[in-house]
Design a protein around this motif. Structure first.
Motif, mmCIF file in Angstrom:
data_model
loop_
_atom_site.group_PDB
_atom_site.id
_atom_site.type_symbol
_atom_site.label_atom_id
_atom_site.label_comp_id
_atom_site.label_asym_id
_atom_site.label_seq_id
_atom_site.Cartn_x
_atom_site.Cartn_y
_atom_site.Cartn_z
ATOM 1 N N GLU A 91 0.846 -1.207 0.000
ATOM 2 C CA GLU A 91 0.000 0.000 0.000
ATOM 3 C C GLU A 91 0.878 1.253 0.000
ATOM 4 N N THR A 93 0.531 4.152 -1.424
ATOM 5 C CA THR A 93 -0.118 5.460 -1.503
ATOM 6 C C THR A 93 -0.917 5.820 -0.256
ATOM 7 N N LYS A 96 -0.774 9.992 1.714
ATOM 8 C CA LYS A 96 -0.774 10.804 0.497
ATOM 9 C C LYS A 96 0.347 11.828 0.486
ATOM 10 N N PHE A 99 3.593 10.200 -0.344
ATOM 11 C CA PHE A 99 3.657 9.700 -1.717
ATOM 12 C C PHE A 99 3.810 10.855 -2.696
ATOM 13 N N CYS A 103 6.942 11.509 -5.315
ATOM 14 C CA CYS A 103 6.812 11.822 -6.741
ATOM 15 C C CYS A 103 7.542 13.116 -7.083
ATOM 16 N N THR A 119 -2.104 -0.737 -5.659
ATOM 17 C CA THR A 119 -2.728 0.124 -4.659
ATOM 18 C C THR A 119 -4.222 -0.115 -4.600
ATOM 19 N N ASP A 123 -7.663 4.966 -2.903
ATOM 20 C CA ASP A 123 -6.579 5.941 -2.987
ATOM 21 C C ASP A 123 -6.575 6.647 -4.341
ATOM 22 N N ASP A 127 -7.027 10.625 -4.902
ATOM 23 C CA ASP A 127 -5.931 11.379 -5.510
ATOM 24 C C ASP A 127 -6.228 11.818 -6.943
ATOM 25 N N GLU A 130 -4.193 14.612 -8.226
ATOM 26 C CA GLU A 130 -2.730 14.418 -8.233
ATOM 27 C C GLU A 130 -2.273 13.422 -9.294
ATOM 28 N N TYR A 134 1.542 12.168 -10.626
ATOM 29 C CA TYR A 134 2.075 10.814 -10.537
ATOM 30 C C TYR A 134 2.609 10.359 -11.896
ATOM 31 N N SER A 405 -6.741 10.673 4.059
ATOM 32 C CA SER A 405 -7.275 9.317 3.955
ATOM 33 C C SER A 405 -8.638 9.272 4.617
#
Length: 520
Positions: A91, A93, A96, A99, A103, A119, A123, A127, A130, A134, A405
Motif C-alpha cells: 500500500e 499510496t 498521500k 507519496f 513523486c 494500490t 486511494d 488522488d 494528483e 504521478y 485518507s
C-alpha cells in the motif's frame, strides 16, 4: 524449536540493501526491454483484507522517508542502469503527503525511470487531482485491488469499495495516461460459471487495460482461511501460487474453474491484440504492446498460468494439478482442525507469533519527527458514504486543508491513525463497530506505540444525541463540533483544533456536561 518474534524494525531508513549482489542481466523487464528492480518503500499494509496475511506477517505498517527512497532509486539508475522499478509495497499510496513528496523528489531529480505499483481503488479516487503529477513522476502502471465482480464478495473481503468505485478508478487512471490493471479473486466456495463470466463482463465494461484473474490462495494466517478451513483439504503448499484453484467450489470442479479463467484470459487479450494499437499516447502504446508480447511469450513457453498442466487430448481438455496426495487432508483430519484454536489476534489486529509478545512497543528506538506542512492533513472516519464524500469534497475545497485518507469504521480508522501522519482526525460520534470513547482511547494507545505523530481528534456530534460526548472528551477528544455546522464552521474547527489543541462548538457547549478540554 521456535524463537520469539522479533519486534518490527521501526525505522526503515536504517536499512540499505546491497544491490550489487544481483546479476542484473537476468533482471529484464520485457515490456520495455530494460533492467528492472523491485525495491521497498514501506513494509506491511495498514488495511485488513480478510483474504490476505501480509498485515499479520509484517504486523505494523512502516514507510521510509521519500528522500531516502529516491536516493536508492538514483543509485539503482546510475550504478545498475535500471529503467523500470516495481514497488514491492502492499500500500504505497496510503500516506498521500509522503507519496506526493516521493513523486516530487523523482521529478526534481529527472532520473528518466518508469515504475509501477499496486494500490487500493479508494486511494486513486482520493488522488484524482494528483494523478497528472504521478504520471509526470514516471508512474505508468497501476494494479488495482478490485478483487471481485460481485459486491457480496467485496464485502466478504472487507475491501470497503463498490463496483462503481472500481470502474471510476480505472477511468481516472486511463484519462491520465496510466495503465489500469484490475485484479479478480476467483475460486471461492460460491464460484459458479456465471460469476466467472461476470468478471469478464466487468473487465470489458470498465475498459481495463489489463486484467488478472488470481485464484484465491488460503494462506493459513489469513482471516478468511479461519472461516473456510473446513473447505481447504489441499495442504500442498507448493501449489499455493495464485494460479491453482485450492478450494473446490460448491457447484463447480477445480478443473472447470481453471478452464473458465483461462477462457476469460483468451477472450480479454484477443480484444487487446486490436485495441492496444489504437492507444493515442505513443509511450503507453509501446508499453501496452510490450506487455502483450510478454503475455504471448509466456503463453507459448507455457509458463503463463502453469499451462504445462493443461493437456489437450483431441477435442477434450484434461488438467493435471499434480497435488501431493500425502498432503490432502481426510475428512477426519479436517474435522479435527475445526476444533483447534485459531491464531491469537488482539483487537487491534496484531498477531502473537511463535509465542512472542503482540505489543512491539519495546522494540528498537525510533525518534518521532514532526513534519511541518503548510497544509493540514485530515483523516475522515465516517460510515455514511454520502456524508463521507461530502466531507472529502468540502474540506478539500478549502485552502490549506487536505483529506489524506478515509475510513468507514472504527477498526479501519485505528489502522489509519496508527499508520500515517495525520494532523486532525475528523470522527463521527456514531461509529458502527465501536464505542466512541473506546475508539479514542485505542487511538491514543496505538499512536503512542507507533512511529506516527499523535493526531488531534475532532468529533462530529448530532446535537440531539449528546450522551457520549462527555465520555469522549474524558477519553481524549480534542474538539467537538456539530454535524449540522456549516462547512465554514467545520473548517474553522479543524484549524483551531490543529493550532490550539482544543475546540468546543459554542452551539452545543451548554448542552453537555462541563468537562475541561485542556488535559494535563
Amino acid at each position: 524449536m521456535a524463537t520469539p518474534a522479533h519486534p518490527p524494525i521501526k525505522d526503515l531508513n536504517t536499512l540499505t540493501p546491497d544491490w550489487s549482489l544481483l546479476d542484473w542481466d537476468t533482471y529484464m523487464y520485457t515490456p520495455l526491454n530494460v533492467r528492472v528492480a523491485v525495491p521497498n518503500y514501506s513494509r506491511g499494509c495498514p488495511f485488513r483484507c480478510r483474504f490476505c496475511s501480509q498485515w499479520k506477517f509484517w504486523r505494523k505498517y512502516r514507510s521510509r522517508s521519500p528522500k531516502h527512497f529516491v536516493d536508492e532509486i538514483e543509485r539503482l539508475v546510475k550504478d545498475h542502469n535500471i529503467g523500470f522499478f516495481i514497488l514491492a509495497d502492499e500500500e504505497p499510496t496510503i500516506n498521500k503527503s509522503r507519496f506526493v513528496a516521493l513523486c516530487r523528489e523523482l521529478i526534481d531529480r529527472n532520473l528518466g525511470v518508469h515504475w509501477g505499483i499496486n494500490t487500493r481503488v479508494t486511494d486513486i479516487l482520493r488522488d484524482e487531482q494528483e494523478l497528472p503529477l504521478y504520471r509526470q513522476a514516471g508512474l505508468i502502471h497501476v494494479s488495482l485491488g478490485t478483487e471481485a465482480a460481485a459486491q457480496l464478495n467485496l464485502n466478504l473481503f472487507r475491501k470497503e469499495t463498490t463496483i462503481a468505485d472500481n470502474k471510476r478508478a480505472v477511468q481516472l487512471l486511463r484519462d491520465n495516461g496510466i495503465l489500469a490493471e484490475v485484479q479478480f479473486i476467483m475460486g471461492l466456495p460460491s464460484e459458479t460459471p456465471e460469476t466467472i463470466e461476470e468478471t469478464y463482463r466487468m473487465a470489458r465494461d470498465w475498459k481495463a487495460d489489463m486484467t488478472n484473474w488470481n485464484m484465491y490462495t488460503p494462506w493459513p494466517f489469513s482471516e478468511l482461511f479461519q472461516d473456510l478451513q473446513d473447505k481447504v483439504e489441499i495442504r500442498d503448499y507448493s501449489h499455493y501460487n495464485f494460479v491453482t484453484p485450492i478450494i473446490k467450489p460448491d457447484n463447480m470442479t477445480r478443473e472447470d474453474v481453471l478452464k473458465g479463467v483461462l477462457h476469460n484470459y483468451a477472450r480479454f487479450y484477443a480484444w487487446k491484440f486490436l485495441e492496444y494499437w489504437f492507444e493515442p499516447d505513443p509511450f503507453k502504446r509501446r508499453y501496452l504492446l510490450g506487455c502483450l508480447w510478454a503475455f504471448v511469450k509466456t503463453t507459448l513457453n507455457k509458463r503463463f498460468y502453469n499451462l504445462k498442466r493443461v493437456k489437450q487430448k483431441g477435442l477434450h481438455t484434461e488438467i493435471e494439478f499434480g497435488f501431493d496426495e500425502s498432503k490432502i487432508l481426510s475428512n477426519e483430519q479436517m474435522a479435527q482442525l475445526r476444533q483447534q484454536q485459531s491464531p491469537d489476534i488482539d483487537s487491534l489486529g496484531t498477531i502473537s507469533a511463535c509465542g512472542g509478545p503482540s505489543d512491539s512497543s519495546d522494540g528498537n528506538s525510533y525518534t518521532k519527527e514532526q513534519e511541518h506542512n503548510d497544509v493540514i492533513q485530515v483523516a475522515v472516519v465516517e460510515a455514511d458514504e454520502q456524508t463521507r464524500i461530502s466531507l472529502r469534497v468540502d474540506l478539500r475545497a478549502q485552502p490549506g486543508i487536505e483529506v489524506a485518507s478515509e475510513a468507514t469504521n472504527a477498526e479501519t480508522g485505528l489502522v489509519l491513525l496508527e499508520s500515517i501522519d495525520v494532523d486532525v482526525a475528523v470522527v463521527d460520534s456514531t461509529l458502527p463497530d465501536m464505542d466512541l470513547a473506546k475508539f479514542i482511547r485505542s487511538a491514543r494507545k496505538v499512536q503512542a506505540n507507533s512511529y506516527v505523530i499523535p493526531s488531534k481528534i475532532l468529533v462530529l456530534v448530532d446535537p440531539k444525541q449528546l450522551s457520549s460526548v462527555s465520555d469522549a472528551i474524558a477519553a481524549g477528544a480534542d474538539g467537538i463540533c456539530s454535524k449540522k455546522a456549516p462547512i465554514e464552521q467545520l473548517v474553522n474547527a479543524v484549524r483551531i483544533t490543529y493550532r490550539h489543541g482544543t475546540y468546543q462548538d459554542p452551539a452545543i457547549a451548554s448542552a453537555i456536561e462541563p468537562v475541561v478540554m485542556v488535559r494535563e
